[in-house]
Design a protein around this motif. Structure first.
Motif: not given
Ligand SMILES: Cc1cc2nc3c(=O)[nH]c(=O)nc-3n(C[C@H](O)[C@H](O)[C@H](O)COP(=O)(O)O)c2cc1C
Ligand SMILES: Nc1ncnc2c1ncn2[C@@H]1O[C@H](COP(=O)(O)OP(=O)(O)OP(=O)(O)O)[C@@H](O)[C@H]1O
Length: 307
Positions: A167-175, A261-278
């Motif tokens: 499902e990740v490979e299909k981009g079905n992030m809600e599922k 507009n904060e500076n995040l260079y060098g910081k660890k972040v987590r990007v959580c995918f909610r829904s595919r647009e295009r």
């Protein structure tokens, strides 16, 4: 939590409750197992997850095996879940050909097993001959309690890491979120891009390079949440290599965080995918890309409002 890896020699002194399997991406099926383990933990048992470090198949040595959770993430998730020992046992030839009876004896000689929790489909030992019936026979002999969990299903299919990777490979992030119980995510340290985002396009973005073995959803644009420390922000992210921009760009996850507009260079972040647009696209000009980015941001804001 203790992370035991790279060795077949280990000894756990405490009484423990054990579960075994691959555990790539702790999902809603694993959740039921963990709940039972935590009940035992409350009665004084240490919780142990036993997994194998599976080497790449012969002929595929140079192929990177893509996973839902990297080892580093697995360690962090297990710790968050209250696991006391995560064992990554080397999958050597001897282990591969070990009879299931010998495997149970090996486990029992390394720890004081008081409980084992597995799903109905759990198999182990040479030719996968061992199953929960064999664990039941040994329960009496070795004085542990066995809990066998019925497989949790979704749309008549057992929830499994394989199902979720598809499902990740299909981009079905809600599922994917439904199957995992949480948003699928990628972590990384914010690096410097070409800084065209803010300077040329007027749209600031943060760039992270995912670990090589991390399974990514298909290249494209995703509504996402960005976790920085204990704060969560909404945003819109591009997964891919920016075909509009000249040169070879590495595969990256690039995110515009809304109203930030904060500076995040060098910081660890987590990007959580909610829904595919295009899909990611190659645009004729930077102007055309900029127009599309503005539409993406509007789409992302609308999605966040609605969900
Ligand atoms: C929401 C979003 C969508 C994007 N979509 C595309 C795209 O379809 N095609 C593309 O070539 N680049 C796309 N990009 C990447 C832009 O080209 C990128 O923001 C710009 O090149 C700035 O990169 P820099 O941070 O390396 O300077 C997208 C970026 C974002 C944040
Ligand atoms: N949907 C589920 N419901 C209940 N138990 C599960 C479920 N999925 C896995 N388990 C159990 O969790 C343990 C670890 O499973 P494991 O991660 O090896 O398999 P999986 O999630 O089915 O993934 P894969 O697709 O890689 O086989 C096993 O005991 C297994 O039986």
């Amino acid at each position: 939590m203790k992370y035991i890896h790279g060795t077949t020699e280990f000894h756990i002194e405490e009484e423990c409750v054990l579960s075994l399997g691959k555990f790539d991406g702790l999902h809603r099926g694993h959740e039921t197992l963990l709940e039972h383990m935590m009940e035992q933990k409350n009665k004084g048992c240490a919780t142990v997850l036993f997994t194998f470090a599976i080497p790449p198949r012969p002929g595929r040595i140079n192929e990177v095996q893509k996973v839902l959770t990297t080892n580093e993430e697995k360690v962090a998730i297990c710790e968050e879940q209250g696991i006391d020992y995560l064992i990554e046992y080397p999958f050597t030839k001897e282990v591969m050909t070990m009879e299931p009876e010998a495997f149970i004896e090996m486990l029992a000689s390394s720890m004081k097993i008081r409980g084992i929790v597995v799903g109905t489909d759990f198999h182990f030992g040479h030719n996968r001959r061992g199953d929960y019936h064999l664990l039941e026979i040994y329960a009496k002999k070795l004085h542990y309690e066995l809990k066998v969990i019925d497989k949790v299903q979704y749309e008549n299919r057992d929830i499994s890491s394989t199902f979720i990777r598809e499902e990740v490979e299909k981009g079905n992030m809600e599922k994917v979120k439904y199957l995992l119980g949480y948003d699928y995510f990628v972590e990384g340290v914010v690096i410097h891009g070409r800084e065209m985002g803010a300077k040329v396009l007027g749209i600031p973005t943060i760039n992270i390079i995912p670990p090589e073995n991390k399974l990514l959803p298909p290249f494209g644009v995703y509504v996402c949440d960005v976790v920085v420390g204990d704060k969560t922000y909404h945003g819109i992210a591009d997964v891919g290599c920016k075909p509009t921009i000249e040169g070879v760009n590495p595969v990256a996850v690039e995110t515009n965080i809304f109203d930030f507009n904060e500076n995040l260079y060098g910081k660890k972040v987590r990007v959580c995918f909610r829904s595919r647009e295009r899909s990611e696209m190659k645009f004729e000009s930077l102007e055309a890309l900029k127009q599309q980015l503005e539409q993406d941001i509007a789409y992302g804001r609308f999605y966040v409002q609605q969900h």
